[in-house]
Design an enzyme around this catalytic site. Sequence first.
Site, short mmCIF file in Angstrom:
data_model
loop_
_atom_site.label_atom_id
_atom_site.label_comp_id
_atom_site.label_asym_id
_atom_site.label_seq_id
_atom_site.Cartn_x
_atom_site.Cartn_y
_atom_site.Cartn_z
N SER A 71 -124.79 20.42 61.22
CA SER A 71 -125.75 19.58 61.12
C SER A 71 -126.24 18.75 59.59
CB SER A 71 -126.97 20.19 61.89
OG SER A 71 -126.93 20.41 62.83
N SER A 73 -126.97 15.74 56.59
CA SER A 73 -126.84 14.59 56.04
C SER A 73 -125.15 14.64 55.62
CB SER A 73 -127.66 14.07 54.71
OG SER A 73 -127.56 15.14 53.82
N ASP A 127 -119.67 22.59 58.09
CA ASP A 127 -121.23 22.52 58.12
C ASP A 127 -121.58 22.10 56.69
OD1 ASP A 127 -123.97 22.25 58.96
OD2 ASP A 127 -123.63 24.35 60.01
N ALA A 129 -124.95 22.96 53.63
CA ALA A 129 -125.64 24.08 53.10
C ALA A 129 -126.77 23.40 52.46
CB ALA A 129 -124.81 25.09 52.34
N ASP A 130 -127.84 24.24 52.22
CA ASP A 130 -129.05 23.76 51.27
C ASP A 130 -128.62 24.59 49.74
OD1 ASP A 130 -130.47 22.40 53.25
OD2 ASP A 130 -130.93 24.50 54.22
N LYS A 140 -129.20 28.14 54.56
CA LYS A 140 -129.12 26.99 55.53
C LYS A 140 -130.49 27.03 56.48
CE LYS A 140 -125.34 26.43 57.79
NZ LYS A 140 -125.56 24.80 57.70
N GLY A 142 -132.70 23.96 56.30
CA GLY A 142 -133.51 23.10 55.87
C GLY A 142 -134.05 21.95 56.97
N GLY A 143 -132.94 21.72 57.77
CA GLY A 143 -133.09 20.72 58.91
C GLY A 143 -133.53 21.47 60.23
N GLU A 149 -126.41 26.75 64.14
CA GLU A 149 -125.50 26.70 63.23
C GLU A 149 -124.82 28.17 63.00
OE1 GLU A 149 -127.22 23.02 60.66
OE2 GLU A 149 -127.54 25.15 59.96
#
Length: 278
Positions: A71, A73, A127, A129-130, A140, A142-143, A149
Site C-alpha cells: 500500500s 504512494s 511494499d 515503508a515510512d 510502516k 503511516g497509511g 501489510e
Amino acid sequence: MRLQRWVSFSKLAAGSLSAPSSGSQVIHNTQQHVHRFSQSVAVMAEEAKKLAAYAAVDNHIQNNQVVGVGSGSTIVYAVDRLAERVRQEKLNIICVPTSFQARQLILQHGLTLSDLDRHPELDVAIDGADEVDAELTLIKGGGGCLTQEKIVAGCAKHFVVIADYRKDSKALGQQWKKGVPIEVIPMAYVPVSRMIARRFGGEANLRMAVSKAGPVVTDNSNFILDWKFERAQNWKDVNIAIKMIPGVVETGLFVSMAERAYFGMEDGSVQVRDAPVN
C-alpha cells in the site's frame, strides 16, 4: 537507470535572490523560491519512488508468481510497472492486496486479483515503508494498513521494500517523526497507550482523522495509536512486548522481515541494501 540531475538548492537560491530592488521584493522572491524549491523536491521524490519501484519489479517478478501488493504512494508505480510487464511479456501473475487501495490498483490495471484464502503462500511481496534503518528494520503504517501489510509480508518467501531517499535512516526516528503506528481494539486504546508510555517512554496518541470527525478507523475497524518514542530501542524485544499487551492487534515495526530495500536517489540512481546476515 538514470533521471536528469536536479539543480541544487544553492544554485536555485542564488538565481532567485539576486539583486532585490526593495524589502517587499525580497520577501516576494523568497516566497517564490521556496515554492519552486518545494515543487522541485516533490517532483524529485516522485521520480525516486518510480525508480525504486521499477527496479524492484524488474528484478523480482517472474512468470507464474503469486505477488503480494503493498500500500501507499510508491506502490502505485510498482503496479504500473507490473501491469506493463504483464502486457508486454504475457506474464501469468496473481496479485494479493494488502489494503482496499491495493485491491483497487490491481483491478484498475486489469491484473488477476486473489487473496490469502486461495493463495496463502506468496512468491514475493513488494511494499513501501515510512522509514528503513541500517538493518532493514522498518516503520510502516503511516497509511493505516500495517496489519494487512505485515500478514501479507509474512506469507511471502521474499519481502522487498521500495522507497525514496527520504525514507533511508541509520536509526529509526531519524527521518520519520510521526512515531510507530500501533493498531488497537477501540475499547483498549486508553489503557494500551498508557502502558506503552509507562514501559517504553514517549507517548502514544490516538490518530485523528483529517477529513472527518473522530479517530482514524482501519480496514479492520480498529483504531491506531502513534507511539512517539524518545530513544533507540531493541526493536525486536519492543515489538514482541507491545504485541503482548491485551488489546494490541499489530505494530508497525517490521523486524527481520525485509530481505532487500531499493532506494530511489536524488541523482537518479537506485541504491540497494540487503538485510544483514545473522
